[in-house]
Motif scaffolding. Sequence first.
Motif, PDB file in Angstrom:
ATOM      1  N   THR A  51       4.088 -30.270 -17.538  1.00  0.00           N
ATOM      2  CA  THR A  51       2.626 -30.225 -17.450  1.00  0.00           C
ATOM      3  C   THR A  51       2.136 -28.808 -17.206  1.00  0.00           C
ATOM      4  O   THR A  51       1.215 -28.319 -17.883  1.00  0.00           O
ATOM      5  CB  THR A  51       2.133 -31.152 -16.326  1.00  0.00           C
ATOM      6  OG1 THR A  51       2.503 -32.502 -16.626  1.00  0.00           O
ATOM      7  CG2 THR A  51       0.621 -31.070 -16.165  1.00  0.00           C
ATOM      8  N   ILE A  52       2.758 -28.108 -16.275  1.00  0.00           N
ATOM      9  CA  ILE A  52       2.348 -26.739 -15.976  1.00  0.00           C
ATOM     10  C   ILE A  52       2.626 -25.815 -17.157  1.00  0.00           C
ATOM     11  O   ILE A  52       1.817 -24.934 -17.476  1.00  0.00           O
ATOM     12  CB  ILE A  52       3.049 -26.243 -14.697  1.00  0.00           C
ATOM     13  CG1 ILE A  52       2.379 -26.883 -13.467  1.00  0.00           C
ATOM     14  CG2 ILE A  52       3.001 -24.729 -14.587  1.00  0.00           C
ATOM     15  CD1 ILE A  52       2.894 -26.386 -12.146  1.00  0.00           C
ATOM     16  N   ARG A  53       3.736 -26.005 -17.840  1.00  0.00           N
ATOM     17  CA  ARG A  53       4.051 -25.150 -18.986  1.00  0.00           C
ATOM     18  C   ARG A  53       3.061 -25.369 -20.130  1.00  0.00           C
ATOM     19  O   ARG A  53       2.720 -24.423 -20.845  1.00  0.00           O
ATOM     20  CB  ARG A  53       5.495 -25.409 -19.451  1.00  0.00           C
ATOM     21  CG  ARG A  53       6.535 -24.796 -18.504  1.00  0.00           C
ATOM     22  CD  ARG A  53       7.952 -25.184 -18.890  1.00  0.00           C
ATOM     23  NE  ARG A  53       8.321 -24.667 -20.198  1.00  0.00           N
ATOM     24  CZ  ARG A  53       8.754 -23.435 -20.432  1.00  0.00           C
ATOM     25  NH1 ARG A  53       8.843 -22.568 -19.447  1.00  0.00           N
ATOM     26  NH2 ARG A  53       9.094 -23.061 -21.648  1.00  0.00           N
ATOM     27  N   MET A  54       2.577 -26.589 -20.293  1.00  0.00           N
ATOM     28  CA  MET A  54       1.534 -26.822 -21.300  1.00  0.00           C
ATOM     29  C   MET A  54       0.237 -26.124 -20.911  1.00  0.00           C
ATOM     30  O   MET A  54      -0.391 -25.440 -21.732  1.00  0.00           O
ATOM     31  CB  MET A  54       1.300 -28.323 -21.479  1.00  0.00           C
ATOM     32  CG  MET A  54       2.376 -29.037 -22.277  1.00  0.00           C
ATOM     33  SD  MET A  54       1.929 -30.737 -22.722  1.00  0.00           S
ATOM     34  CE  MET A  54       2.037 -31.554 -21.131  1.00  0.00           C
ATOM     35  N   LEU A  55      -0.172 -26.274 -19.662  1.00  0.00           N
ATOM     36  CA  LEU A  55      -1.433 -25.693 -19.221  1.00  0.00           C
ATOM     37  C   LEU A  55      -1.393 -24.165 -19.206  1.00  0.00           C
ATOM     38  O   LEU A  55      -2.427 -23.511 -19.362  1.00  0.00           O
ATOM     39  CB  LEU A  55      -1.787 -26.216 -17.827  1.00  0.00           C
ATOM     40  CG  LEU A  55      -2.120 -27.710 -17.746  1.00  0.00           C
ATOM     41  CD1 LEU A  55      -2.248 -28.143 -16.292  1.00  0.00           C
ATOM     42  CD2 LEU A  55      -3.404 -28.025 -18.515  1.00  0.00           C
ATOM     43  N   SER A  56      -0.197 -23.604 -19.053  1.00  0.00           N
ATOM     44  CA  SER A  56      -0.062 -22.143 -19.034  1.00  0.00           C
ATOM     45  C   SER A  56       0.201 -21.565 -20.422  1.00  0.00           C
ATOM     46  O   SER A  56       0.499 -20.370 -20.545  1.00  0.00           O
ATOM     47  CB  SER A  56       1.054 -21.726 -18.073  1.00  0.00           C
ATOM     48  OG  SER A  56       2.290 -22.273 -18.470  1.00  0.00           O
ATOM     49  N   THR A  57       0.101 -22.389 -21.461  1.00  0.00           N
ATOM     50  CA  THR A  57       0.232 -22.013 -22.876  1.00  0.00           C
ATOM     51  C   THR A  57       1.663 -21.674 -23.280  1.00  0.00           C
ATOM     52  O   THR A  57       1.873 -21.134 -24.357  1.00  0.00           O
ATOM     53  CB  THR A  57      -0.699 -20.846 -23.272  1.00  0.00           C
ATOM     54  OG1 THR A  57      -0.158 -19.606 -22.796  1.00  0.00           O
ATOM     55  CG2 THR A  57      -2.115 -21.033 -22.735  1.00  0.00           C
ATOM     56  N   LEU A  58       2.645 -21.998 -22.442  1.00  0.00           N
ATOM     57  CA  LEU A  58       4.030 -21.684 -22.793  1.00  0.00           C
ATOM     58  C   LEU A  58       4.586 -22.661 -23.821  1.00  0.00           C
ATOM     59  O   LEU A  58       5.470 -22.301 -24.609  1.00  0.00           O
ATOM     60  CB  LEU A  58       4.907 -21.666 -21.540  1.00  0.00           C
ATOM     61  CG  LEU A  58       4.601 -20.540 -20.548  1.00  0.00           C
ATOM     62  CD1 LEU A  58       5.458 -20.690 -19.306  1.00  0.00           C
ATOM     63  CD2 LEU A  58       4.838 -19.179 -21.186  1.00  0.00           C
TER      64      LEU A  58
END
Length: 316
Positions: A51-58
Motif C-alpha cells: 500500500t505504501i509503495r503504491m502511494l509513494s509511486t514506487l
Amino acid sequence: MIEAQGLRKTFTTRSRKGTQTVEAVRGVDLDVEKGEIFGVLGPNGAGKTTTIRMLSTLITPDAGTAVIAGHDLRKDPAAIRRELGYVSQAGGVEDTTSARAQIMMAARIHSVDDPKGATAGVLERFDLAEIADRPGRTLSGGQKRRVAIAIGLVHNPPLLFLDEPTTGLDPQNRANLWERIRQLREAGTSVLLSTHYLDEADVLCDRLMIVDHGLVVAEGTPAALKREVSGDVITLRVNELERAAETLKPHARETRVDEDVLRVYVDDGEHTLPALLRALEEQGLALTSIALDRSTLDDVFLAKTGRTLRDAGAAA
C-alpha cells in the motif's frame, strides 16, 4: 493529504511449481489529514508495504485512485515525489559513505536551494551532528534509522511515509524514535506509518486502519476502536471452556474461546467480575486463573478477524 479509494495490487510469481497469483492489496481506502500520524497496522504480509509503495509511486496500482498532496497518483507521480519523503523498511543508509554526504546527496536530488544548510539543519534536528562524518557501517541501528529519516526529510516535504520504522530497534531506541516522529507532527508534517507493533500504533497514531489479507478490517482512533470492542477484557482459564462461555454470555458483550483461555468482553470489568465468578461457581466450573485488562488493539484484531495479531505472524 491523502485520499485513496479502491487500491488494488496483484503479483504473479513463476517457479518450477507453476504460476502463483497473490492479491497483496484487495481494495484499500484511506484518508490522511494534514498534520496527523496515520497508522497502517497489520501482520507481516497483510499488504502494508505494498500500500505504501503504491502511494509513494514506487509501484503502479492495478486499480483504484488516489490524490496525494493535491496531485493525482496516476496523472502526476513526479509532482507527488516532490511532496513526500519515503523511508523504507531497509532504511537505505549506505555503509561506506558518511551520513552527511548521503543527506546532502538527497538534498541535491530534490533540488534544495541550499543543500549544505538543509543538511546541517536535519543533522541538528535529529542529533546527528557528532556522527555526521562517520561511514554508515559504524552507526548503530537507532542512528541509522535517524539518518534514514533525515534523508527523507532534508527537502522539507509536507508528507512522510515510514514503513516499519522501528523494526529491529531496542526499546530505548524505539522510544527515542517515537519522540522524533511526534515532533514531526508538531511541526506540521503528515506521517503515514506502517507497523506490526501494537504498542507503537496505540502510542503514536492519531488514527489508524487495521489491515489483514489486503483488506481494511477496522479504522478509527485507537481509543475508539478499543471502545468498539469493549471497555474491559476478562481472561479466564477454566475447565470446560465452551460450557463456561455459554454460562457467561448473559453477563457479557461477547465471549470468545482463544486456544486455552476464555476471553469475556464487558463494559465494566470491576463490577461485572463478581457476577461472573458466581455464575461459574453455580455451574461447578473450576477456575484456575483470571485477569482483568483494558481492551487492546490485539483484541480489536481478534474481534474483526477471529485470531490475534500475534497468531497472524506479527511481533507483540
